[in-house]
Design a protein around this motif. Structure first.
Motif, PDB file in Angstrom:
ATOM      1  N   SER A 360     -40.669 -46.241   6.906  1.00 48.01           N
ATOM      2  CA  SER A 360     -39.297 -46.369   6.428  1.00 48.01           C
ATOM      3  C   SER A 360     -39.070 -47.723   5.787  1.00 48.01           C
ATOM      4  O   SER A 360     -38.422 -47.831   4.742  1.00 48.01           O
ATOM      5  N   LYS A 361     -39.624 -48.759   6.390  1.00 47.56           N
ATOM      6  CA  LYS A 361     -39.504 -50.111   5.835  1.00 47.56           C
ATOM      7  C   LYS A 361     -40.131 -50.171   4.445  1.00 47.56           C
ATOM      8  O   LYS A 361     -39.550 -50.720   3.493  1.00 47.56           O
ATOM      9  N   SER A 362     -41.304 -49.610   4.281  1.00 46.65           N
ATOM     10  CA  SER A 362     -41.989 -49.618   2.988  1.00 46.65           C
ATOM     11  C   SER A 362     -41.185 -48.864   1.934  1.00 46.65           C
ATOM     12  O   SER A 362     -41.032 -49.321   0.804  1.00 46.65           O
ATOM     13  N   GLN A 366     -39.376 -50.469  -1.475  1.00 47.81           N
ATOM     14  CA  GLN A 366     -39.605 -49.972  -2.837  1.00 47.81           C
ATOM     15  C   GLN A 366     -38.286 -49.656  -3.535  1.00 47.81           C
ATOM     16  O   GLN A 366     -38.106 -49.970  -4.716  1.00 47.81           O
ATOM     17  N   LYS A 367     -37.370 -49.036  -2.805  1.00 49.62           N
ATOM     18  CA  LYS A 367     -36.068 -48.707  -3.395  1.00 49.62           C
ATOM     19  C   LYS A 367     -35.289 -49.970  -3.733  1.00 49.62           C
ATOM     20  O   LYS A 367     -34.625 -50.058  -4.777  1.00 49.62           O
ATOM     21  N   THR A 369     -36.530 -52.888  -4.515  1.00 48.44           N
ATOM     22  CA  THR A 369     -37.152 -53.490  -5.702  1.00 48.44           C
ATOM     23  C   THR A 369     -36.696 -52.780  -6.971  1.00 48.44           C
ATOM     24  O   THR A 369     -36.379 -53.417  -7.980  1.00 48.44           O
ATOM     25  N   ARG A 370     -36.656 -51.440  -6.917  1.00 45.71           N
ATOM     26  CA  ARG A 370     -36.222 -50.678  -8.088  1.00 45.71           C
ATOM     27  C   ARG A 370     -34.741 -50.909  -8.373  1.00 45.71           C
ATOM     28  O   ARG A 370     -34.337 -51.020  -9.539  1.00 45.71           O
ATOM     29  N   LEU A 371     -33.915 -50.998  -7.331  1.00 45.62           N
ATOM     30  CA  LEU A 371     -32.487 -51.262  -7.530  1.00 45.62           C
ATOM     31  C   LEU A 371     -32.263 -52.615  -8.198  1.00 45.62           C
ATOM     32  O   LEU A 371     -31.411 -52.753  -9.084  1.00 45.62           O
ATOM     33  N   LYS A 372     -33.028 -53.602  -7.772  1.00 46.48           N
ATOM     34  CA  LYS A 372     -32.929 -54.929  -8.372  1.00 46.48           C
ATOM     35  C   LYS A 372     -33.318 -54.865  -9.845  1.00 46.48           C
ATOM     36  O   LYS A 372     -32.661 -55.473 -10.713  1.00 46.48           O
ATOM     37  N   GLU A 373     -34.386 -54.127 -10.153  1.00 44.42           N
ATOM     38  CA  GLU A 373     -34.832 -53.988 -11.536  1.00 44.42           C
ATOM     39  C   GLU A 373     -33.783 -53.257 -12.381  1.00 44.42           C
ATOM     40  O   GLU A 373     -33.475 -53.668 -13.506  1.00 44.42           O
TER      41      GLU A 373
END
Length: 498
Positions: A360-362, A366-367, A369-373
């Motif tokens: 769940s942490k991983s 990832q989500k 990181t994508r939200l920031k991008e």
């Protein structure tokens, strides 16, 4: 609580920033920029405890004047997208007095910056905190990127190293120029230098903790290098922090609040899992018998012991016995539903929870990181769309003459800078030409946020799992203390705040 924060950025004209404005903000002063004619007044800014300029021995004394120093930096840089200064932002420690923090900041700056020929504009801030908030003392360091020569004149940022053939002659390019590499004249911008500074600051603070007899320490390494694998927060910047302080909730602020809450939960869960794993190994030794030990049997004994304790108190006896029974039934039902009957089953189930936590942490990382991008892409695309008419206007026939074009560029310099910066960032992400998929990004962002929130709620359920497992561990411990006191360790099992 000991805190490590050591952030470095560059003050660049390409991002619409100036050294004079940055210096005025950090010092809480009013400064006029001769380069663009702008005046920056931050005299009403609160929280500035100290501001001073520290010079190497050979620097001209006129640079003790802040306006003179930074206006010279602006004037010596001719390029419209010049890099002007390094900006450092470092956290001070609430465990130290204000005087100790200032002394530490000065000592670090003198040893690692000024002694290496850097001109330093130092400012110590202690902003007012909101009710219930944590004090945030910190200091800023502003350093010109261009070095000074020994005679007090401004030096070069770079030098050319020409490519040579096997005969030692310079190699020409197709356009007739010479092939060369631009090599910085200082090591100030090298990653290894930054790493050295970050470690040196952590060491200096930790030495001070040790000197004062404090157990807390800070660590300059990233979460990954420390093996913590926590989710890093996103940089907010002064404008976002100002909006948040006024009660205006921002996307970056919301993202950081979620990240901090998740990291707190992650630390708690990992600490609990580690404590339970240690306890299982100890319990296996203590309860080692020919037949398998069933947890329900131990919980029943713990229930009986709690009832016996309740019997000694007349007041509240009935209520206590009801609570004890409810606790016993909740624990037994929980274990039965999950097929956890023995200590070995307990260990296997804990391992499965551990794996789910990590997965769940991983996934959430990832989500995030994508939200920031996505957030950055949307900001850049919106800026590009908003400012493109200004850029297109410059391309019109009436501005084809140099004088008219230069006048237009001067009038719209800030807007054009922001447009070029947004265009460059989009190109770096692979979006070089219009139309940009802004609608797709705007649709993906809330969908991904919803998925992340769903995972977060599952994460909270896993934390409840661990809370009950830790409660069961406590009840089994109670029986072990009564039945095998001689075999228990003298040191207490690690306690965890859930």
């Amino acid at each position: 609580m000991a805190l490590y924060h050591f952030h470095v950025t560059q003050i660049k004209r390409s991002e619409g920033r100036t050294a004079v404005a940055s210096a005025a903000y950090r010092a809480g002063e009013k400064l006029h920029n001769l380069w663009d004619g702008e005046t920056h007044d931050y005299t009403r800014k609160g929280g500035v405890i100290l501001s001073e300029i520290m010079l190497p021995e050979y620097a001209p004394k006129r640079f003790f004047d802040r306006a003179t120093l930074w206006n010279e930096v602006e004037q010596v840089e001719k390029n419209y997208n010049a890099q002007l200064a390094y900006s450092f932002d470092m956290a001070l420690q609430n465990e130290f007095s204000l005087e100790e923090n200032i002394e530490l900041a000065r000592e670090f700056v003198q040893k690692y910056f000024v002694s290496e020929g850097m001109i330093v504009d130092l400012a110590v801030h202690k902003p007012d905190r909101e009710e219930g908030g944590i004090p945030n003392p910190h200091f800023h360091v502003l350093v010109p990127i261009r070095p000074l020569n020994a005679d007090g004149t401004w030096g070069a940022k770079q030098r050319r190293e020409y490519h040579l053939d096997e005969n030692g002659n310079r190699i020409k390019k197709e356009n007739g120029g010479w092939e060369f590499d631009a090599v910085p004249t200082t090591n100030w911008g090298k990653p290894e230098t930054l790493d050295m500074w970050r470690e040196a600051w952590a060491d200096m603070v930790n030495d001070k903790f040790k000197e004062k007899g404090l157990d807390c320490r800070i660590d300059h390494r990233s979460y990954v290098d420390q093996g913590l694998d926590l989710i890093p927060t996103v940089h907010e910047g002064p404008q976002i922090r100002k909006m948040e302080k006024k009660g205006i909730r921002t996307e970056k602020g919301e993202l950081n609040r979620w990240i901090k809450a998740t990291n707190r939960m992650l630390r708690s869960m990992r600490a609990t899992i580690a404590a339970l794993k240690d306890w299982i190994q100890e319990a296996k030794v203590i309860l080692k018998e020919p037949q398998e030990i069933y947890l329900a049997q131990l919980l029943s004994e713990a229930h009986t012991m709690r009832n016996q304790t309740a019997m000694t108190y007349a007041r509240g006896k009935t209520k206590a016995k009801k609570n004890n029974l409810k606790r016993f039934m909740d624990e037994c039902n929980y274990l039965k539903q999950r097929g956890v009957l023995t200590l070995n089953d307990f260990e296997k189930y804990l391992s499965s929870v551990d794996e789910k936590v990590e997965a769940s942490k991983s996934s959430m990382n990832q989500k995030q990181t994508r939200l920031k991008e996505l957030q950055q892409l949307m900001e850049d695309a919106q800026a590009y769309t908003e400012l493109k008419p200004v850029f297109d206007e410059m391309k019109k026939e009436k501005y084809r003459f140099t004088k008219a074009k230069e006048k237009y560029k001067a009038e719209h310099e800030g807007e054009l800078r922001r447009f070029y910066m947004a265009k460059r960032k989009l190109k770096e992400k692979g979006f070089e030409k219009e139309p940009f998929p802004l609608g797709t990004w705007q649709k993906e962002f809330p969908e991904l946020s919803t998925q992340r929130e769903d995972e977060y709620q599952k994460y909270k359920l896993m934390q409840k799992d661990l809370t009950l497992l830790y409660q069961i561990k406590g009840d089994v411990d109670k029986v072990m203390r009564e039945t095998h006191p001689e075999m228990l360790r003298t040191d207490k099992t690690k306690e965890t705040t859930l």
